[in-house]
Design a protein around this motif. Sequence first.
Motif, short mmCIF file in Angstrom:
data_model
loop_
_atom_site.label_atom_id
_atom_site.label_comp_id
_atom_site.label_asym_id
_atom_site.label_seq_id
_atom_site.Cartn_x
_atom_site.Cartn_y
_atom_site.Cartn_z
N VAL A 4 5.99 58.91 -35.52
CA VAL A 4 6.34 57.59 -36.06
C VAL A 4 5.92 57.52 -37.60
O VAL A 4 4.72 57.90 -38.00
CB VAL A 4 5.49 56.58 -35.04
CG1 VAL A 4 5.53 55.09 -35.70
CG2 VAL A 4 5.81 56.85 -33.79
N LEU A 6 5.14 54.38 -40.63
CA LEU A 6 5.34 53.00 -41.16
C LEU A 6 5.27 53.04 -42.60
O LEU A 6 4.38 53.83 -43.18
CB LEU A 6 3.85 52.22 -40.82
CG LEU A 6 3.91 52.33 -39.19
CD1 LEU A 6 2.36 51.71 -38.97
CD2 LEU A 6 4.92 51.88 -38.40
N VAL A 49 5.27 47.72 -34.17
CA VAL A 49 5.97 49.17 -33.74
C VAL A 49 6.89 48.67 -32.36
O VAL A 49 7.80 49.48 -32.29
CB VAL A 49 4.86 50.09 -33.49
CG1 VAL A 49 5.39 51.45 -32.99
CG2 VAL A 49 4.20 50.24 -34.92
N VAL A 60 9.75 50.59 -40.05
CA VAL A 60 9.11 51.06 -38.81
C VAL A 60 10.44 52.22 -38.41
O VAL A 60 11.48 51.94 -38.45
CB VAL A 60 9.02 50.36 -37.74
CG1 VAL A 60 8.45 51.05 -36.55
CG2 VAL A 60 8.15 49.26 -38.15
N ILE A 62 10.85 55.52 -36.08
CA ILE A 62 10.60 56.56 -34.69
C ILE A 62 11.33 57.65 -34.58
O ILE A 62 12.80 57.27 -34.65
CB ILE A 62 10.45 55.25 -33.21
CG1 ILE A 62 9.46 54.26 -33.39
CG2 ILE A 62 10.32 56.42 -32.09
CD1 ILE A 62 9.38 53.40 -32.40
#
Lengths: 333, 284
Positions: A4, A6, A49, A60, A62
Amino acid sequence: MATVSLKGITKSFGKTEVIHGIDVDIRDGEFIVIVGPSGCGKSTLLRMVAGLETVTSGEVQIGGARVNDREPMDRDIAMVFQNYALYPHMSVYDNMAYGLKIAGTPKAEIAERVAEAATLLQLEDYLKRRPRELSGGQRQRVAMGRAIVRKPSVFLFDEPLSNLDAKLRVQMRLEIKQLQRRLGVTSLYVTHDQVEAMTLADRMIVMNAGRADQIGAPLEVYANPQTEFVAGFIGSPPMNFLPADMAHDAPPGAVKLGIRPEHLTLAQTGTAAKVIYTEALGAETLLHVDLANGTRATVRQDAIAPHPKEGETVHLAWDAGNRIFFDSEGQRC
Amino acid sequence: MITREGMVEKRGVGHWFTHLGLIIGLLFIFFPIWLAFVASTVSQPEIVRPPMPLLPGDQFFENYRKALVSGVNAPVAWMMLNSLIMALGITIGKIVISLLSAFAIVYFKFPGRRLFFWLIFLTLMLPVEVRIVPTYEVVANFGMLNSYSGLIFPLIASATATFLFRQFFMTVPDELAEAARVDGARPMRFFWDILLPMSRTNIAALFVILFIYGWNQYLWPLLITTDPSMNTIVMGIKQMFPSGDDIADWPVIMATSILAMIPPVIVVISMQKLFIRGLVDSEK
């Protein structure tokens, strides 16, 4: 399972910016705890998220893919809520199966996956019950079961233990950690409880007023807090802050001298302080003392050590290697 | 010890008085219904000749058969069917529409959301009677006089029910909707799978209240049904009263009144448990 990322995340409600740019890269399988006082934006960050809040700016990612515009269901995440958010009219089985049912998973596979999760969480005997017939800890397990059965690549926890009593919280904390280790799923966990953060995290993000003050492994954050806020927030009882001029070799610009209660020792000579009261906790004893300049400090002592009475004057000493200086901005110097 | 015994005794007497009061009250309320029932079991001459009988006569089957099959203007069985269709139409329609509009108002952010809510709320202040002339005009222009749709549609919107469901939906934790969203439920799926079952007791309570409201409609059916075959039972009772010098067939009218009470009573009794739960608590 996934990473993940950010990148420069900000969030504004109307004209008020509540999150001022967060950057963090989370490795596959890592357990990240976002910790901070209430109102610091930690839940908002998690909800961004999850896709329950829109991202004002930043990205964001993923599993390497930008997910800003994806619905929560398309992000391959599962979330555990603070009040569990179980569907009150459905049985435990249906609660866990609901997401799979919507995804159109074949019935046999749903049954298999729910059974698997139920075994893992010791919920086999409760599958036919309604949530209101369960205890707090069991509801918490169902909420986790609902997340597990979907086999997501990221788990999101929003203060999942704060509705439990203290004893159960310690037990569930351990279970969550074990479960996450066993499943190896990347996890983001929000809490205001620094003990939870210390025990669960591979790395923690300490948030303060919409900023990430420090990101690092718990012990590293404990030993080397980058700001006065982090130093005061992580650790219980909190770090002592003394005037910087109490040290002769304070760096220029230093205003405060931080030192942990366990690093203050009683000596024959040194800074004089008056014991105001003592707290005997069994394994350790806390001495609350007032220095001559009025600063209140806490000393942590082993319970077996002979400790002074209230009202007595003691002398404090510390090792130069255990102190930290902060400037007027609260930054390390 | 003496005082304690005295207290127990006093409480015992208080108990009796309470029950006596309740029984007397019950008799007062029940008496007219009993009179109606007695009147529906005797013959016409017995009613007209004073004193009025207080015990049931032997005409029960005769009077009720006459009422159900032939009635005065239209068979009561037929009028009851009309009433049932109207009451169910109004009840179900009101519940469906108000559930959906409350869902929209609570869970969706759209421009004019507050305006729409207040517009709906405003209609609470206008009872049917106030807007009955324009409504009649509209229904007549649509050619819906003497039809079920004419009986049902003008009464189908319900600000009260919308308001109640809105209040209920607002007590449902947001996290439930979010959990459903994470589980992949689209809004209507959430509505159907989660919100609707959770509203079960509220729906039951409203069903009872609205069914009785629909069943007891009087003025509106009286206005728009001129054909006796479209009469509803509540207005039908009034239509049975003779005009001019005709003699009223009181036993049949009373039998009709008793019959008219049965469906609401059945609805109340069969939904009592859910109804009370809907009024006093909600599952969350």
